[in-house]
Design a protein around this motif. Structure first.
Motif, PDB file in Angstrom:
ATOM      1  N   ASP A  14       0.815  -1.147   0.072  1.00  0.00           N
ATOM      2  CA  ASP A  14      -0.097  -0.006   0.073  1.00  0.00           C
ATOM      3  C   ASP A  14       1.129   1.058  -0.147  1.00  0.00           C
ATOM      4  OD1 ASP A  14      -2.136  -1.482   0.235  1.00  0.00           O
ATOM      5  OD2 ASP A  14      -2.508  -1.407   2.420  1.00  0.00           O
ATOM      6  N   ARG A 199      -9.462  -4.580   0.657  1.00  0.00           N
ATOM      7  CA  ARG A 199      -8.324  -3.677  -0.009  1.00  0.00           C
ATOM      8  C   ARG A 199      -7.974  -4.124  -1.356  1.00  0.00           C
ATOM      9  NH1 ARG A 199      -4.457  -4.112   4.479  1.00  0.00           N
ATOM     10  NH2 ARG A 199      -2.708  -3.801   3.058  1.00  0.00           N
ATOM     11  N   ARG A 202     -11.022  -3.732  -3.808  1.00  0.00           N
ATOM     12  CA  ARG A 202     -11.380  -2.493  -4.043  1.00  0.00           C
ATOM     13  C   ARG A 202     -10.415  -2.017  -5.248  1.00  0.00           C
ATOM     14  NH1 ARG A 202     -11.364  -0.955   1.426  1.00  0.00           N
ATOM     15  NH2 ARG A 202      -9.527   0.003   1.400  1.00  0.00           N
ATOM     16  N   GLN A 203      -9.205  -2.537  -5.181  1.00  0.00           N
ATOM     17  CA  GLN A 203      -8.110  -2.109  -6.314  1.00  0.00           C
ATOM     18  C   GLN A 203      -8.555  -2.888  -7.392  1.00  0.00           C
ATOM     19  OE1 GLN A 203      -4.022  -1.947  -3.774  1.00  0.00           O
ATOM     20  NE2 GLN A 203      -4.317  -3.679  -4.905  1.00  0.00           N
TER      21      GLN A 203
END
Length: 319
Positions: A14, A199, A202-203
């Protein structure tokens, strides 16, 4: 080191922009192919290598990579730092940052200790594996994909086994690349951690990648480019279920997985336990690139060390 430019840290994937990630993968592939420049960009710098847990590949990769790039090396074992006598992580980081230019660390717990070390801007800090994530392993794996396929975009990758820190890093990295399909088959109760999965999804929504996870081996589609697994039992950890081997048994990688994906290559972050997570027939067979993958740890480590080097020229290379 140019103290007028801040150090760049790699604690989690990230922390990288999409451009950073692609640069590191491309640069690792250039080192692997022998296409990188022969200069020594770390000449005159000092790299610290601290491993609180066992390591063969990652420790050797960063040590060898730092030396090849011109750095001097200071190595620490699990009992060497005053952390063991009660010194705070913050104080340890403040002291090391006045003597080292980069610290590569593998810890036994969460990455907050490394975050504490990275609270200063004089010394770069690289996560060489924490309990939650193994970011430099994912960079190695993507470097290997680029070397073998010439790309990451659009590849179909099957991961079989525990949703551990390697799987987490793969999910966070692969979903940055358009058209990638990343399918995980993990035992129930041993899947990706929910925050990591969220996460990564979402990416994937942003890039057009696909992330799927199931907890069985039924209805497995074919046409994968890669079959990937990791060892079931990590040193120093324990499974919550006493019968965990029975739970994991259906997720062994065998030659049968190639029936519908005959062109797939096999990858493994190593060390491997033949007869547990993978059969010897697969690991030592013609479709396995696991040992090329292991060698690429050094090339990828060199890309990371070069990127962390806090100079204006390095910053421009990632612009």
């Amino acid at each position: 080191m140019n103290r007028h430019t801040p150090a760049r840290h790699l604690i989690s994937l990230d922390d990288l922009t999409d451009d950073d990630l692609r640069h590191l993968v491309r640069r690792g592939a250039e080192f692997s192919a022998g296409e990188a420049s022969a200069d020594r960009p770390l000449d005159g710098l000092v790299a610290g290598v601290y491993f609180a847990k066992t390591s063969t590949r990652t420790r050797t990769a960063f040590s060898s990579g730092a030396l090849r790039l011109g750095a001097s090396l200071v190595a620490y074992g699990p009992g060497d730092l005053q952390l063991n006598t009660g010194e705070t992580s913050e104080d340890t980081g403040r002291v090391l940052s006045r003597m080292l230019d980069v610290l590569v660390a593998r810890t036994a717990g969460d990455p907050e200790e490394m975050r504490a070390w990275a609270s200063q801007q004089r010394m770069a800090v690289v996560n060489a594996m924490s309990a939650e994530e193994h970011p430099t392993q994912a960079l190695t794996d993507l470097t290997t994909l680029v070397r073998h396929f010439g790309r990451v975009d659009g590849l179909r990758i099957l991961y079989v086994g525990e949703g551990n820190n390697t799987a987490a890093a793969l999910a966070l990295a692969l979903t940055r690349f358009p058209g990638v399909e990343f399918e995980l088959r993990t035992p129930a109760g041993y899947g990706l951690a929910a925050p990591v999965a969220e996460r990564a999804r979402r990416q994937a929504a942003r890039t057009g990648a696909v992330l799927r996870e199931r907890h069985d081996m039924a209805e497995l589609p074919g046409g994968f480019d890669v079959v990937y697994t990791t060892r079931w039992q990590t040193t120093g950890t324990a499974k919550p279920d006493a019968n965990w081997r029975e739970i994991f048994a259906p997720f062994q990688v065998t030659a049968a997985l190639w029936e519908h994906s005959p062109e797939a290559v096999f990858m493994h972050d190593l060390p491997a336990h033949r007869g547990e997570e993978v059969t010897a027939e697969v690991l030592d067979g013609p479709r396995s690139i696991a040992f090329d993958q292991a060698e690429n740890k050094m090339h990828s480590a060199m890309a990371v060390l070069e990127w962390c080097r806090p100079t204006a020229s390095a910053a421009r290379s990632c612009a």
